[in-house]
Write a protein that holds these residues in place. Sequence first.
Motif, PDB file in Angstrom:
ATOM      1  N   ARG A   1      73.258 -34.734  50.921  1.00 20.26           N
ATOM      2  CA  ARG A   1      74.361 -35.849  50.569  1.00 20.26           C
ATOM      3  C   ARG A   1      74.776 -36.451  51.985  1.00 20.26           C
ATOM      4  NH1 ARG A   1      77.153 -31.239  50.183  1.00 20.26           N
ATOM      5  NH2 ARG A   1      78.974 -31.049  51.324  1.00 20.26           N
ATOM      6  N   CYS A   2      74.475 -35.862  52.943  1.00 18.79           N
ATOM      7  CA  CYS A   2      75.200 -36.658  54.241  1.00 18.79           C
ATOM      8  C   CYS A   2      74.047 -36.892  54.965  1.00 18.79           C
ATOM      9  CB  CYS A   2      76.150 -35.497  54.962  1.00 18.79           C
ATOM     10  SG  CYS A   2      77.594 -35.205  54.161  1.00 18.79           S
ATOM     11  N   ASN A   3      72.660 -36.934  54.853  1.00 17.56           N
ATOM     12  CA  ASN A   3      71.577 -37.203  55.501  1.00 17.56           C
ATOM     13  C   ASN A   3      71.670 -38.824  56.186  1.00 17.56           C
ATOM     14  OD1 ASN A   3      70.673 -34.747  55.127  1.00 17.56           O
ATOM     15  ND2 ASN A   3      68.978 -35.252  53.765  1.00 17.56           N
ATOM     16  N   PRO A   4      71.597 -38.915  57.360  1.00 17.81           N
ATOM     17  CA  PRO A   4      71.365 -40.414  57.679  1.00 17.81           C
ATOM     18  C   PRO A   4      70.237 -41.033  57.227  1.00 17.81           C
ATOM     19  CG  PRO A   4      70.633 -38.981  59.490  1.00 17.81           C
ATOM     20  CD  PRO A   4      71.299 -38.021  58.532  1.00 17.81           C
ATOM     21  N   GLY A   5      70.222 -42.288  56.972  1.00 22.00           N
ATOM     22  CA  GLY A   5      68.932 -43.095  56.385  1.00 22.00           C
ATOM     23  C   GLY A   5      68.925 -43.033  55.084  1.00 22.00           C
ATOM     24  N   ARG A   6      69.999 -42.286  54.161  1.00 21.45           N
ATOM     25  CA  ARG A   6      69.514 -42.212  52.835  1.00 21.45           C
ATOM     26  C   ARG A   6      69.365 -43.822  52.298  1.00 21.45           C
ATOM     27  NH1 ARG A   6      70.326 -37.668  49.810  1.00 21.45           N
ATOM     28  NH2 ARG A   6      70.687 -39.300  48.082  1.00 21.45           N
ATOM     29  N   LEU A   7      68.388 -43.732  51.074  1.00 18.43           N
ATOM     30  CA  LEU A   7      68.087 -45.119  50.741  1.00 18.43           C
ATOM     31  C   LEU A   7      69.082 -45.511  49.839  1.00 18.43           C
ATOM     32  CD1 LEU A   7      64.250 -44.435  49.897  1.00 18.43           C
ATOM     33  CD2 LEU A   7      65.202 -45.313  51.964  1.00 18.43           C
ATOM     34  N   SER A   8      69.139 -47.036  49.507  1.00 20.90           N
ATOM     35  CA  SER A   8      70.121 -47.538  48.393  1.00 20.90           C
ATOM     36  C   SER A   8      69.118 -47.932  47.266  1.00 20.90           C
ATOM     37  CB  SER A   8      70.645 -48.794  49.437  1.00 20.90           C
ATOM     38  OG  SER A   8      69.720 -49.608  49.645  1.00 20.90           O
ATOM     39  N   THR A   9      67.759 -48.060  47.684  1.00 20.98           N
ATOM     40  CA  THR A   9      67.140 -48.596  46.583  1.00 20.98           C
ATOM     41  C   THR A   9      65.599 -47.668  46.399  1.00 20.98           C
ATOM     42  OG1 THR A   9      65.745 -50.259  47.654  1.00 20.98           O
ATOM     43  CG2 THR A   9      67.911 -50.990  46.541  1.00 20.98           C
ATOM     44  N   PHE A  10      64.983 -47.417  45.234  1.00 20.25           N
ATOM     45  CA  PHE A  10      64.099 -46.738  45.037  1.00 20.25           C
ATOM     46  C   PHE A  10      62.814 -47.155  43.975  1.00 20.25           C
ATOM     47  CE2 PHE A  10      66.423 -45.320  41.319  1.00 20.25           C
ATOM     48  CZ  PHE A  10      65.581 -45.071  40.461  1.00 20.25           C
ATOM     49  N   HIS A  11      61.896 -46.911  43.823  1.00 24.77           N
ATOM     50  CA  HIS A  11      60.766 -47.098  42.846  1.00 24.77           C
ATOM     51  C   HIS A  11      60.952 -46.295  41.692  1.00 24.77           C
ATOM     52  CE1 HIS A  11      58.953 -50.288  44.878  1.00 24.77           C
ATOM     53  NE2 HIS A  11      58.980 -49.838  45.971  1.00 24.77           N
TER      54      HIS A  11
ATOM     55  N   THR B   1      56.693 -51.137  50.109  1.00 33.00           N
ATOM     56  CA  THR B   1      57.810 -52.250  49.637  1.00 33.00           C
ATOM     57  C   THR B   1      59.091 -51.661  49.337  1.00 33.00           C
ATOM     58  OG1 THR B   1      56.037 -53.577  48.935  1.00 33.00           O
ATOM     59  CG2 THR B   1      58.183 -53.663  47.881  1.00 33.00           C
ATOM     60  N   PRO B   2      60.269 -52.056  49.802  1.00 37.84           N
ATOM     61  CA  PRO B   2      61.551 -51.622  49.537  1.00 37.84           C
ATOM     62  C   PRO B   2      61.750 -51.121  47.832  1.00 37.84           C
ATOM     63  CG  PRO B   2      61.659 -52.876  51.072  1.00 37.84           C
ATOM     64  CD  PRO B   2      60.470 -53.154  50.599  1.00 37.84           C
ATOM     65  N   GLY B   3      62.361 -50.137  47.321  1.00 42.24           N
ATOM     66  CA  GLY B   3      62.525 -49.761  45.989  1.00 42.24           C
ATOM     67  C   GLY B   3      62.986 -51.131  44.959  1.00 42.24           C
ATOM     68  N   CYS B   4      62.809 -51.163  43.867  1.00 38.57           N
ATOM     69  CA  CYS B   4      62.999 -52.415  42.912  1.00 38.57           C
ATOM     70  C   CYS B   4      64.108 -51.999  42.094  1.00 38.57           C
ATOM     71  CB  CYS B   4      61.952 -52.566  42.241  1.00 38.57           C
ATOM     72  SG  CYS B   4      61.230 -51.266  41.276  1.00 38.57           S
ATOM     73  N   LYS B   5      64.805 -50.704  42.273  1.00 39.94           N
ATOM     74  CA  LYS B   5      66.025 -50.323  41.574  1.00 39.94           C
ATOM     75  C   LYS B   5      66.886 -49.494  42.536  1.00 39.94           C
ATOM     76  CE  LYS B   5      67.177 -47.684  37.389  1.00 39.94           C
ATOM     77  NZ  LYS B   5      66.593 -46.802  36.079  1.00 39.94           N
TER      78      LYS B   5
ATOM     79  N   ILE C   1      62.086 -38.204  47.444  1.00 37.79           N
ATOM     80  CA  ILE C   1      61.822 -39.193  48.561  1.00 37.79           C
ATOM     81  C   ILE C   1      62.005 -38.812  49.866  1.00 37.79           C
ATOM     82  CG2 ILE C   1      61.638 -41.634  49.073  1.00 37.79           C
ATOM     83  CD1 ILE C   1      62.615 -42.100  46.240  1.00 37.79           C
ATOM     84  N   HIS C   2      61.114 -38.805  50.619  1.00 40.31           N
ATOM     85  CA  HIS C   2      61.324 -38.243  52.114  1.00 40.31           C
ATOM     86  C   HIS C   2      60.775 -38.881  52.985  1.00 40.31           C
ATOM     87  CE1 HIS C   2      57.639 -35.660  52.191  1.00 40.31           C
ATOM     88  NE2 HIS C   2      57.933 -35.832  50.895  1.00 40.31           N
ATOM     89  N   SER C   3      60.294 -38.525  54.291  1.00 38.40           N
ATOM     90  CA  SER C   3      59.870 -39.300  55.420  1.00 38.40           C
ATOM     91  C   SER C   3      58.354 -39.636  55.215  1.00 38.40           C
ATOM     92  CB  SER C   3      60.154 -38.550  56.883  1.00 38.40           C
ATOM     93  OG  SER C   3      59.735 -37.201  56.700  1.00 38.40           O
ATOM     94  N   GLU C   4      57.725 -38.475  54.023  1.00 40.24           N
ATOM     95  CA  GLU C   4      56.197 -38.804  53.979  1.00 40.24           C
ATOM     96  C   GLU C   4      56.006 -39.327  52.656  1.00 40.24           C
ATOM     97  OE1 GLU C   4      54.107 -35.238  55.284  1.00 40.24           O
ATOM     98  OE2 GLU C   4      55.063 -35.259  56.946  1.00 40.24           O
ATOM     99  N   LYS C   5      54.944 -39.041  51.954  1.00 40.85           N
ATOM    100  CA  LYS C   5      54.884 -39.497  50.441  1.00 40.85           C
ATOM    101  C   LYS C   5      55.835 -38.908  49.619  1.00 40.85           C
ATOM    102  CE  LYS C   5      49.977 -40.843  50.451  1.00 40.85           C
ATOM    103  NZ  LYS C   5      48.613 -40.651  49.787  1.00 40.85           N
ATOM    104  N   PRO C   6      56.203 -39.350  48.657  1.00 36.01           N
ATOM    105  CA  PRO C   6      57.142 -38.776  47.509  1.00 36.01           C
ATOM    106  C   PRO C   6      56.469 -37.534  46.949  1.00 36.01           C
ATOM    107  CG  PRO C   6      56.889 -40.997  47.177  1.00 36.01           C
ATOM    108  CD  PRO C   6      55.954 -40.688  47.988  1.00 36.01           C
TER     109      PRO C   6
END
Length: 817
Positions: free
Chosen positions: A689-699, A718-722, A661-666
């Motif tokens: 591992r140290c990238n800013p803005g890492r996600l806390s949820t994903f699909h 929509t933010p991730g559901c898991k 998962i990155h700034s464009e389509k997965p």
Amino acid sequence: MNQRSPGSPSACWEEVNCVMLFLAGEAKNLGPSSGPNRLRDLCTFCTISLDQEEVYRTKVYEKSVSPFYGEDFYFEIPRPFQCLSFYVYAKSMFQIRDLPVGKVAIRKEDLYKYCGKENWFQLQPVDPHSEVQGKVHLEMKLNELITENGSICQQLVVQIIACQGLPLISGQNCDPYATVTLVGSDQKKTKVKKKTSDPQFEETFHFEVTRSSSYKGRSHFHVEEEDIEKLEIKVELWNNGNLAQDVFLGETRVSVKILRNDHIHRAWYLLQPKGNGTKSKPDDLGSLRLKVTYTEDNVLPSACYTALRNLMLKSPDVKPISASAAHVLGDICRESVGYEALLPVVRLLLHHNRLLPFLTSVAALELENTQFKANTIFRGNSLATRCIDDMMKIVGRSYLTVTLKPVLNEIFESNKTCEIDPVKLKEGDNVEVNKENLQGYVQKVFTSITQSSSSCSPLMCDVFRSLRQLASKRFPADPHVQYSAVSSFIFLRFFAVAVLSPHTFQLRAHHPVSPEISRTLTLISKTIQSLGSWGSLSKNKLSSFKETYMYDFFKLFQEDECIEKVKKVIQCGCGKLYPGSLTVRCVHMIFNREVHKRAQGRKRIGQKNFKKRWLRVTNQELSYHKQKGKEALCVIPVKNILSVEKLEESAFNRKNMFQVIHSEKPLYVQAGNCVETNSWIEVLSQVSRCNPGRLSTFHPSAYVGGFWLCCKETNESTPGCKPCTATLANIQLDIDCDRETERIFSFFSSSRSRLQKMEDACAGMSVYLGQQEDCSAFTIQDPKETFRTIKELGEVLDDLQAHHDLKGALTDEPGTM
């Protein structure tokens, strides 16, 4: 197996499988015994497979019917499996495909018979009709029907419900169908299920059964004994080959006599080879010596482990350290499993930032007991050295990648001959040219190491600083001891081992195919060990080298210059720490493999959606290419990666999928096997591992047809559901603390008799005020404190065992297999 975020509470029981495989010894007398086909002119190699999925392979060994395999593989099993198999192949220049020599297959339920012991296994023939895996769910029942003329008709009803765990075909999910035959009657067939290893059939078939002439009853249906013995249902699973030939996947046979006591029989059956494997005795294909260690952890809810976990985490604060729970574990398990029991301790302490004080204390204890010269410290296998070894392997992978991978890639690609042993030289070899080639490689590896201090892991730097201080304090008259204390770890136990076996540290995909490269790595590793030890060697020590050719080779290096470089890397590496991630300007390739990548914006189903691509990750970018060495088709900067997660199989009906998962389509990728999938996720997670803005949820599934398949949300943003399995807080130490504590419990449980002996020894020392004869097997500095720890451990272990017994009573149901 259920997956949990590392360190998170577990809500239910789960099973975690782990296997360590050691190819100990050699193969003997490979090839058929009859005829002239012994494999004297062919090179051989061995592969390791989970069911029909290859996960590892050894290097290729030179022409021999009895090659020596001395390679070990450790990996966690990320999915259920039925069979662990070892295949021996012959490699020929004139054959397009490798020739299978034979195999050793061990069913999961039989692994315990061979666990931890070396065994010779007879190779069995590799037959396509015997390569089966998976299971089938059947239901059978007998019905009594009255026909139009009033006679009684007996009818057997067979339902094919589902299958699980069918093999991959050419790396992809199969297109399975089932055939059902009542022996002596027509064959019936289910519909073909597309792209699935777990098809749901739910199809029912009826067979008319001829009744016995002596049968007269109506109200109570019964089949006579002589009729039952003759009836058998055969179910075969096949892969639909479309234009190609269908592939046999396995079969099972069920006697109708099973309905004697049950009107309806419903059960899972393991698929068997064709004809249930009944064959005449095969030719002698040789044998393979293996040592297999397999462990299976049943992890309880987190609350069950609180007491034991806290007791282990308290270890660094216990005085003396030999009285701590962690040290006691190493003491009582030393005779049975060596210091293998310390790995979960190291991982647990590492996760909770308690490892440094523990390592400092055990190192101080070893130095305190050292009676030898200063230049021999930390050379043996001890509790302290094993813990530091494990720490370096866990936190030092990125350090190795940055330091060694570019040089190793060059060695593999250039493949220059470096043999300098006169006995092993081949016809036409020039020893002076070989010596020059080897010297060039050694110089590059040594220079890369001695200039790498800025890339060293902060924890390794802290540990090495402590070792220097402890060694100087123990041997104040020796100015060199502070360097030899560290060099014994960083050169002998870290870099030299990684050079010798780069695949173990994921620096290369497999062992070197060429025996010449393997020999080159051995010579470089030996040289690096000695160069790293030079800081503690006097000049006359060169004469102590056993091999004359190595003595001559070492004279090519300037001793004083090497000593200064070793000192410098130790001083710089143990000096100022640099917080945050590693900052390296040079681009270093970390991992690369052939994968299947899903094209963006296509339909969900269809072969064209996935294409073979060469996926490559460096410390700066992730890219994919049409082929290895070709120009990149797409480049994703590492700094743009927001998360790396597994993808549900149902998304595209494909196994071993993960998503970047990155700034464009997965980016959706299918790896070669389940172990490679985990490796990709681990490597990409580490590098980002140290990238800013890492996600806390994903699909966990894909966005297809205008909605997310997992949560059915229609908005693509929509933010991730898991929850993500690795966040910024724990990505560096991706450790499941419950599982590690369960492993610790298992080691304690298997050594309770030794724990009792240690408790008795403490009691004896307290009563008789001195070292007793039975105490020599343990390290007991303070009998009262050690006794107190052991008593507390006993109570905690008993309580945890009670939880296991309760959980076992609730889940212990008879199997239907």
